[in-house]
Write an enzyme that holds these catalytic residues in place. Structure first.
Site, mmCIF file in Angstrom:
data_model
loop_
_atom_site.group_PDB
_atom_site.id
_atom_site.type_symbol
_atom_site.label_atom_id
_atom_site.label_comp_id
_atom_site.label_asym_id
_atom_site.label_seq_id
_atom_site.Cartn_x
_atom_site.Cartn_y
_atom_site.Cartn_z
ATOM 1 N N GLU A 120 0.830 -1.212 0.000
ATOM 2 C CA GLU A 120 0.000 0.000 0.000
ATOM 3 C C GLU A 120 0.859 1.254 0.000
ATOM 4 O OE1 GLU A 120 -2.865 -0.610 -1.066
ATOM 5 O OE2 GLU A 120 -4.133 0.076 0.574
ATOM 6 N N THR A 168 -5.866 8.741 -3.908
ATOM 7 C CA THR A 168 -5.758 8.679 -2.447
ATOM 8 C C THR A 168 -4.855 9.802 -1.947
ATOM 9 O OG1 THR A 168 -6.096 6.309 -2.524
ATOM 10 C CG2 THR A 168 -5.123 7.176 -0.514
HETATM 11 N N1 HSE Z 1 -7.890 5.158 5.219
HETATM 12 C C1 HSE Z 1 -7.423 5.507 3.916
HETATM 13 C C2 HSE Z 1 -7.900 6.904 3.583
HETATM 14 C C3 HSE Z 1 -7.972 4.522 2.935
HETATM 15 O O1 HSE Z 1 -9.064 7.179 3.829
HETATM 16 O O2 HSE Z 1 -7.135 7.700 3.064
HETATM 17 C C4 HSE Z 1 -7.668 4.840 1.509
HETATM 18 O O3 HSE Z 1 -6.779 3.934 0.960
#
Ligand code: HSE
Length: 291
Positions: A120, A168
């Site tokens: 990730e 993201t």
């Molecule tokens: N928790 C992360 C976010 C998940 O909200 O940015 C996204 O990959």
């Protein structure tokens, strides 16, 4: 050759930013691996053209390196990238399970969570586990530092994916640096209620606990039609609606008899806002499995 399937996931569930995640019954990625002297990657399926095949830039390359398991890796994407449905995590989770089997590494599912989280980091810059944990373990998961708590739950869900992309990285930039004590109190109450709702498989309590006064309002600005789609889902009987992960998908929870209507209302509201979308009528799913 070894093949594994790993499900899409929805992180955050509103009040559990970077903490909560849930495995979805569908969609899913499928990853096949064959031993090789060095790692190579081939990607097909939804949004394959946007995914780097260079092992240094792909989530599964990092997984293969962490497991010391070089392989030719074929990824069949069921989960479109930049969807908010844990696309990279599904690939990482499926690759971790398949490579662990191919090379007989004997790692536990919990160990594979931290290995897949490294994947990730390749795509989002941080090694967060809130998508890889549910993709590997199934159910509803709570990530707390290195620890993961898994809860079996059964609540109907709708994941509505619009035809727009939100990265993201961009969605993390709009997250506020601080919050007021009033927002903290509200968030803790919502998160605790949501967890209790998952333990009871109670869609009303889960939906109420999805409210989030801090992160979701900032991210909603990045999603064309968010307010209208959320209102339409609530009018159709959803008990809660929020941004799925970093977006642009929206996640709704509801009682089973409302699920079809909620899905239709969300697609229609996106359409009225000039955005095509598809809705997955789904629920809490199982973790990655060997095929
Ligand atoms: N928790 C992360 C976010 C998940 O909200 O940015 C996204 O990959």
């Amino acid at each position: 050759m070894v093949t594994a399937r790993a499900p899409a996931t929805s992180a955050n569930l509103g009040s559990g930013f970077d903490t909560f995640g849930v495995a979805l019954e569908r969609p899913a990625d499928t990853v096949s691996v064959e031993r090789a002297s060095e790692t190579s990657i081939e990607v097909t399926g939804a949004g394959a053209q946007y995914i780097p095949e260079d092992p240094q830039g792909n989530t599964v390359g990092a997984v293969a390196e962490a497991l010391d398991a070089p392989a030719h890796i074929s990824i069949d994407k069921g989960v479109r990238p930049a969807s908010g449905l844990g696309s990279s995590a599904a690939s990482a989770a499926a690759a971790a399970v398949a490579l662990n089997e191919l090379y007989d590494r004997g790692r536990s599912r919990e160990e594979l969570v931290s290995i897949a989280a490294k994947g990730e980091a390749v795509v989002s810059g941080t090694a967060h586990a809130d998508n890889v944990a549910p993709s590997l373990l199934g159910g509803f998961t709570i990530v707390r530092g290195e620890e993961v708590t898994r809860i079996d739950a059964d609540v109907p869900l709708v994941a509505c994916l619009p035809e727009v992309a939100v990265s993201t990285r961009d969605a993390r930039e709009v997250v506020p640096d601080s919050l007021s004590m009033a927002d903290h109190v509200e968030t803790v109450g919502n998160a605790a209620s949501l967890t209790a709702g998952m333990c009871r498989s109670d869609p009303s309590l889960v939906g109420a606990g999805m409210d989030d006064p801090v992160v979701t309002p900032a991210r909603a600005e990045l999603i064309t039609g968010y307010d209208a789609v959320r209102d339409a889902a609530l009018d159709a009987g959803a008990t809660g609606v929020t941004v799925s992960g970093a977006g642009p998908s929206l996640l709704a929870v509801c009682h089973l008899e409302k699920r079809r209507g909620v899905a239709g209302a969300m697609v229609e509201a996106f359409s009225d806002a000039g955005v095509g979308s598809r809705a997955y009528q789904t629920g809490v799913g199982s973790g990655a499995s060997l095929l």
